[in-house]
Design an enzyme around this catalytic site. Structure first.
Site, short mmCIF file in Angstrom:
data_model
loop_
_atom_site.label_atom_id
_atom_site.label_comp_id
_atom_site.label_asym_id
_atom_site.label_seq_id
_atom_site.Cartn_x
_atom_site.Cartn_y
_atom_site.Cartn_z
N LYS A 114 30.97 35.05 47.99
CA LYS A 114 30.45 35.70 46.78
C LYS A 114 29.61 36.92 47.16
CE LYS A 114 27.08 34.76 43.08
NZ LYS A 114 25.86 35.43 43.16
N LYS A 119 16.44 27.32 46.23
CA LYS A 119 15.55 28.36 46.76
C LYS A 119 14.52 27.76 47.71
CE LYS A 119 15.94 31.34 42.68
NZ LYS A 119 15.26 31.70 41.44
N LYS A 172 23.19 40.02 47.11
CA LYS A 172 22.24 40.73 47.97
C LYS A 172 21.68 39.80 49.03
CE LYS A 172 18.97 40.76 44.14
NZ LYS A 172 19.99 40.52 43.12
P1 ADP Z 1 22.57 38.39 43.67
O1 ADP Z 1 23.46 37.20 43.99
O2 ADP Z 1 23.04 39.63 44.34
O3 ADP Z 1 21.10 38.09 43.95
P2 ADP Z 1 21.79 38.07 40.92
O4 ADP Z 1 21.63 36.59 41.10
O5 ADP Z 1 20.56 38.90 40.77
O6 ADP Z 1 22.68 38.65 42.12
O7 ADP Z 1 22.76 38.31 39.69
C1 ADP Z 1 22.54 39.15 38.60
C2 ADP Z 1 23.75 39.03 37.68
O8 ADP Z 1 24.95 39.47 38.33
C3 ADP Z 1 24.01 37.58 37.25
O9 ADP Z 1 24.40 37.57 35.88
C4 ADP Z 1 25.16 37.13 38.13
O10 ADP Z 1 25.97 36.15 37.50
C5 ADP Z 1 25.94 38.44 38.35
N1 ADP Z 1 26.59 38.42 39.68
C6 ADP Z 1 25.94 38.50 40.86
N2 ADP Z 1 26.82 38.46 41.89
C7 ADP Z 1 28.05 38.34 41.35
C8 ADP Z 1 29.37 38.25 41.90
N3 ADP Z 1 29.59 38.27 43.20
N4 ADP Z 1 30.40 38.12 41.03
C9 ADP Z 1 30.19 38.09 39.69
N5 ADP Z 1 28.98 38.20 39.11
C10 ADP Z 1 27.90 38.31 39.92
#
Ligand code: ADP
Ligand code: TRP
Length: 325
Positions: free
Chosen positions: A193, A113, A196
């Site tokens: 992947k 980050k 957001k």
């Molecule tokens: P983002 O990558 O959109 O910021 P987060 O880090 O807030 O998402 O993830 C919240 C939850 O959703 C976590 O448990 C994460 O492992 C799951 N998650 C996020 N993106 C994916 C994805 N592309 N495939 C599978 N699980 C995901």
């Protein structure tokens, strides 16, 4: 009885990756009668990256509505927003003083980050300590999370251990992560992947015409309609296989291999499948987004249950540290 606990940051509206990768599997776990589930919205964590209050409020509601839309039983379990139970921040402060500086400085997620973000604040640095407090307040045993959270769970155990050594007894329960290796990484519009942060996500709660437009944006190669296509290399097909029935997936696979079936056809089929499979979650989601007082009521009810347990733990911790009267 195992206590399951997990949180999702309110830093955006939940997308298909969050739903298939985190929300649905956690709800499945919560259906086991032997489990008691504690699912919360990590709105304090979202402050590390998102400063806008109105946006946070909107995302908190959207995340809460998503859990409910996918059938989380908030009556049997505990469902709340982190910021409303002040014991999270109180315990986080105490635990800060049990966390070695190098442990945080070497955390992979902090390093990632701090390279990517312009605002490298102290909250980002102590993020794992607040996460440890979230878990340890509730004596949680099992923490379902994505692979990227493994290190945070190791830190939680390490911090709890340091506190327990001082206390001379196991006041804080050491949790175990549950990382389901079968859950694949859901690809986004561009094949990376879905996230957001990459702006490549599919929001299945969008109004019908916008969802259709987004589905059309999925990347595909330049093969012509007549040509046979390899389904396993195509993002639309991969997403379709995650949501459609086995029989429909097989039919689409055959269509790809036969040729005479364009990516436009596949995207239309995927869009129709979203509308069909998510019809009920979309209805419930919209219901709660329109009836926010009811949604708020559900969170407040959960808050009271969470607070009761959190206060018990904090009481013990204060006693050990000489903060109780
Ligand atoms: P983002 O990558 O959109 O910021 P987060 O880090 O807030 O998402 O993830 C919240 C939850 O959703 C976590 O448990 C994460 O492992 C799951 N998650 C996020 N993106 C994916 C994805 N592309 N495939 C599978 N699980 C995901
Ligand atoms: N850090 C987690 C994530 O980004 C969210 C989170 C906050 C969490 N506190 C937690 C997850 C406690 C599990 C347990 O996905």
């Amino acid at each position: 009885m195992a206590r399951i606990l997990t949180g999702i940051q309110s830093s955006g509206r939940p997308h298909l990756g969050n739903i298939l990768g985190a929300i649905k599997p956690a709800i499945e776990l919560s259906k086991n009668p032997g489990n008691e589930s504690f699912f919360f919205i990590a709105d304090l964590h979202s402050l590390t990256t998102l400063k806008s209050g109105p946006e946070r409020g909107e995302y908190v509601r959207a995340i809460a509505a998503t859990w409910l839309a996918f059938g989380f039983d908030y009556k049997k379990n505990v469902f709340w927003r982190q910021s409303r139970v002040q014991e999270h921040t109180e315990l986080a402060w105490y635990l800060n003083c049990f966390t070695p500086f190098p442990m945080l400085a070497n955390a992979t997620s902090f390093k990632d980050k701090s390279e990517k973000l312009a605002d490298v604040n102290a909250g980002l640095f102590t993020y794992p300590v607040l996460q440890a407090a979230d878990i340890l307040l509730y004596n949680a045993n099992i923490i379902p999370v994505g692979k990227d959270q493994k290190q945070h769970l190791e830190m939680t155990k390490d911090i709890a251990n340091r506190f327990n050594i001082l206390a001379g007894e196991e006041i804080l329960v050491l949790p175990e992560p549950q990382i389901d290796e079968r859950i694949m990484t859901i690809p986004g519009l561009d094949g990376q992947k879905m996230s957001k942060s990459y702006h490549n996500y599919i929001d299945i709660f969008l109004p019908e015409n916008e969802l259709k437009k987004i589905t059309k944006k999925i990347l595909s190669d330049s093969k012509q309609l007549e040509e046979p296509k390899d389904p396993d290399l195509d993002i639309t097909f991969q997403l379709y296989s995650l949501v459609a029935s086995e029989a429909d997936v097989q039919t689409m696979r055959q269509n790809y291999l036969n040729g005479g079936y364009g990516y436009g056809h596949a995207k239309q089929a995927l869009f129709e499948c979203f509308m069909e499979v998510f019809a009920e979650p979309r209805r419930v989601f919209n219901y709660y987004m329109e009836n926010t007082a009811e949604l708020e009521g559900i969170l407040v009810e959960g808050e009271a249950k969470a607070r009761e347990i959190a206060q018990e733990t904090i009481g013990k911790v204060r006693k050990v540290l000489g903060f109780s009267s």
